[in-house]
Design an enzyme around this catalytic site. Structure first.
Site, mmCIF file in Angstrom:
data_model
loop_
_atom_site.group_PDB
_atom_site.id
_atom_site.type_symbol
_atom_site.label_atom_id
_atom_site.label_comp_id
_atom_site.label_asym_id
_atom_site.label_seq_id
_atom_site.Cartn_x
_atom_site.Cartn_y
_atom_site.Cartn_z
ATOM 1 N N LEU A 74 0.843 -1.201 0.000
ATOM 2 C CA LEU A 74 0.000 0.000 0.000
ATOM 3 C C LEU A 74 0.870 1.239 0.000
ATOM 4 C CD1 LEU A 74 -2.617 -1.022 2.710
ATOM 5 C CD2 LEU A 74 -3.162 -0.449 0.345
ATOM 6 N N LYS A 109 -5.304 -0.945 9.991
ATOM 7 C CA LYS A 109 -4.240 -1.676 9.310
ATOM 8 C C LYS A 109 -3.612 -2.598 10.345
ATOM 9 C CE LYS A 109 -0.321 -0.946 6.209
ATOM 10 N NZ LYS A 109 0.709 -1.728 6.858
HETATM 11 S S1 IVH Z 1 -5.704 -4.103 1.899
HETATM 12 C C1 IVH Z 1 -3.572 -4.242 -2.373
HETATM 13 N N1 IVH Z 1 -6.426 -3.948 4.364
HETATM 14 O O1 IVH Z 1 -0.864 -3.952 4.850
HETATM 15 C C2 IVH Z 1 -3.217 -4.250 -0.963
HETATM 16 N N2 IVH Z 1 -4.155 -4.464 3.907
HETATM 17 O O2 IVH Z 1 1.243 -2.397 3.352
HETATM 18 C C3 IVH Z 1 -4.479 -4.388 -0.233
HETATM 19 N N3 IVH Z 1 -2.806 -4.829 5.894
HETATM 20 O O3 IVH Z 1 0.234 -6.326 2.573
HETATM 21 C C4 IVH Z 1 -4.237 -4.583 1.162
HETATM 22 N N4 IVH Z 1 -4.403 -4.513 7.366
HETATM 23 O O4 IVH Z 1 -0.589 -7.151 4.804
HETATM 24 C C5 IVH Z 1 -5.406 -4.170 3.535
HETATM 25 N N5 IVH Z 1 -7.239 -3.801 6.523
HETATM 26 C C6 IVH Z 1 -6.228 -4.027 5.685
HETATM 27 C C7 IVH Z 1 -4.928 -4.346 6.134
HETATM 28 C C8 IVH Z 1 -3.920 -4.544 5.214
HETATM 29 C C9 IVH Z 1 -3.121 -4.811 7.192
HETATM 30 C C10 IVH Z 1 -1.449 -5.102 5.383
HETATM 31 C C11 IVH Z 1 -1.389 -6.125 4.295
HETATM 32 C C12 IVH Z 1 -0.659 -5.469 3.176
HETATM 33 C C13 IVH Z 1 0.028 -4.358 3.862
HETATM 34 C C14 IVH Z 1 0.292 -3.246 2.901
#
Ligand code: IVH
Length: 388
Positions: A74, A109
């Site tokens: 992200l 997150k």
């Molecule tokens: S959505 C396309 N939602 O953050 C990427 N990621 O830095 C979509 N993560 O690799 C990820 N909580 O491991 C998403 N509620 C959440 C999240 C989340 C933790 C982590 C995930 C991702 C990383 C990105």
């Protein structure tokens, strides 16, 4: 070049060996410096850019399997300007008037390890780690030991479904094994990637489901309804997710969650904002490493979390001076906003001036931020005291 090597080394420590040698804030800082450097200087085409690297190559211990759709990283937002830019980018890209505000789903997150689960005709058939984003490690056996991960979906029985989410270890469980790992995320990563899945099952890992791939967008029309669907299929979905309607709403939610952070039994390091409508997500699409439809709003690094093993109080007139010494047998766990300092050895607080000092390195608490332990009886200090 030297910094790049350093970052790659730390990346390896973190992802491949599950034992980081620097904390997240220091890692993010190093990474951002390099990304800025790459933006300002032309990097030769043959060189691998830091900004192109997601995660780390899968470990040789596990079978490598290609993700049906890449598991991206992200983009990060650190302040309100980055958020305003995010809205602007969305509107420009979608060719919408600047007054339009796409509905945004805001969810914590989770600071864990992402995993991608494949269900076929309602049965869990495969579980992969993120790996380098394109190829993941086959950690199916290990993921099967996690109770939160349904082995069979409740209703859905047809076709293929990919569910993505975060594996994490509750803070309360981490306490019991904290001598072995640097932080909960590394404990999760370490135990998830045990060659022998029996060892994974010894550490109580949990799982929050938060997403899918574009191909499965036919099931529901939005992130919020997809999460409802996941719940109905037996997944755990984080309860703090919320639709925010504009910037004001978004910032209020950010402050609320940052305050709540220390009360939660899992680590969160920010908030992820996702354009709620799947159709709009698809129109926005992805960049090389991150989706254009989402961004991570990080909590300030100054709110680092430290474990305190011993606390000693001396009352001097109106001032409570608290010094935290090297770990001893008196178990004392608490969280303090550190304002960037790291708490090894002895530190002191001075409640009257609302200032915080780390032996010769005075660090100010935020304006009006007043340590709240002033009138707390000695014994109650064993209970968590929240400083924000
Ligand atoms: S959505 C396309 N939602 O953050 C990427 N990621 O830095 C979509 N993560 O690799 C990820 N909580 O491991 C998403 N509620 C959440 C999240 C989340 C933790 C982590 C995930 C991702 C990383 C990105």
């Amino acid at each position: 070049e030297l910094k790049k090597k350093k970052l790659i080394d730390h990346k390896k420590f973190f992802y491949d060996e599950s034992s980081p040698k620097i904390d997240d804030a220091a890692y993010d800082k190093l990474k951002n410096e390099l990304i800025e450097f790459e933006k300002e200087n032309k990097i030769h085409k043959s060189e691998k850019k830091i900004s192109d690297l997601v995660g780390f190559q899968p470990s040789k211990k596990f079978k490598k399997i290609k993700h049906s759709e890449a598991m991206l990283s992200l983009d990060n937002a650190f302040d309100s300007d980055d958020i305003f830019d995010f809205y602007k980018r969305i509107n420009n890209y979608l060719n919408l008037s600047s007054g339009f505000r796409a509905e945004i789903f805001a969810e914590p997150k989770i600071d864990g390890i992402s995993a991608s689960l494949k269900y076929f005709n309602g049965n869990l058939v495969q579980g992969l780690s993120r790996g380098d984003g394109k190829f993941g490690e086959d950690i199916t056996e290990n993921l099967l030991t996690i109770k939160d991960i349904p082995k069979k979906l409740k209703n859905n029985r047809s076709g293929e479904l990919i569910v993505r989410g975060e594996v994490y270890i509750p803070k309360s469980e981490f306490k019991k094994i904290s001598n072995k790992f640097a932080n909960p995320r590394n404990a999760a990563s370490g135990s998830l990637r045990q060659k022998d899945a029996k060892n994974t099952s010894k550490i109580p890992l949990k799982f929050f489901a938060y997403g899918t791939i574009f191909l499965n967008h036919n099931i529901k029309t939005s992130q919020s309804s997809f999460l409802e669907f996941l719940k109905s299929e037996g997944f755990q979905v984080n309860p703090l997710g919320k639709l925010v309607k504009d910037e004001k709403d978004l910032f209020e939610n950010y402050t609320r969650l940052e305050r709540k952070r220390s009360e939660l039994d899992y680590d969160i390091d920010g908030i992820v904002y996702k354009v709620n409508e799947f159709k709009l997500q698809q129109r926005l699409g992805n960049l090389t490493n991150s989706p254009r439809w989402a961004i991570a709003h990080k909590f300030s690094a100054e709110k680092g979390i430290s474990k305190i093993n011993n606390i000693e109080i001396n009352k001097v007139e109106n001032t409570v001076r608290t010094s935290i010494e090297k770990p001893t047998t008196w178990e004392y766990n608490n969280e303090f906003p550190m304002n960037g300092g790291s708490m090894n050895g002895i530190v002191g607080f001075d409640s009257l001036e609302s200032s915080y000092s780390n032996f010769g390195n005075p660090i100010q608490l935020k304006p009006n931020e007043k340590p709240e332990y002033e009138n707390i009886p000695h014994d109650d200090l064993r209970k968590p005291v929240v400083f924000n």
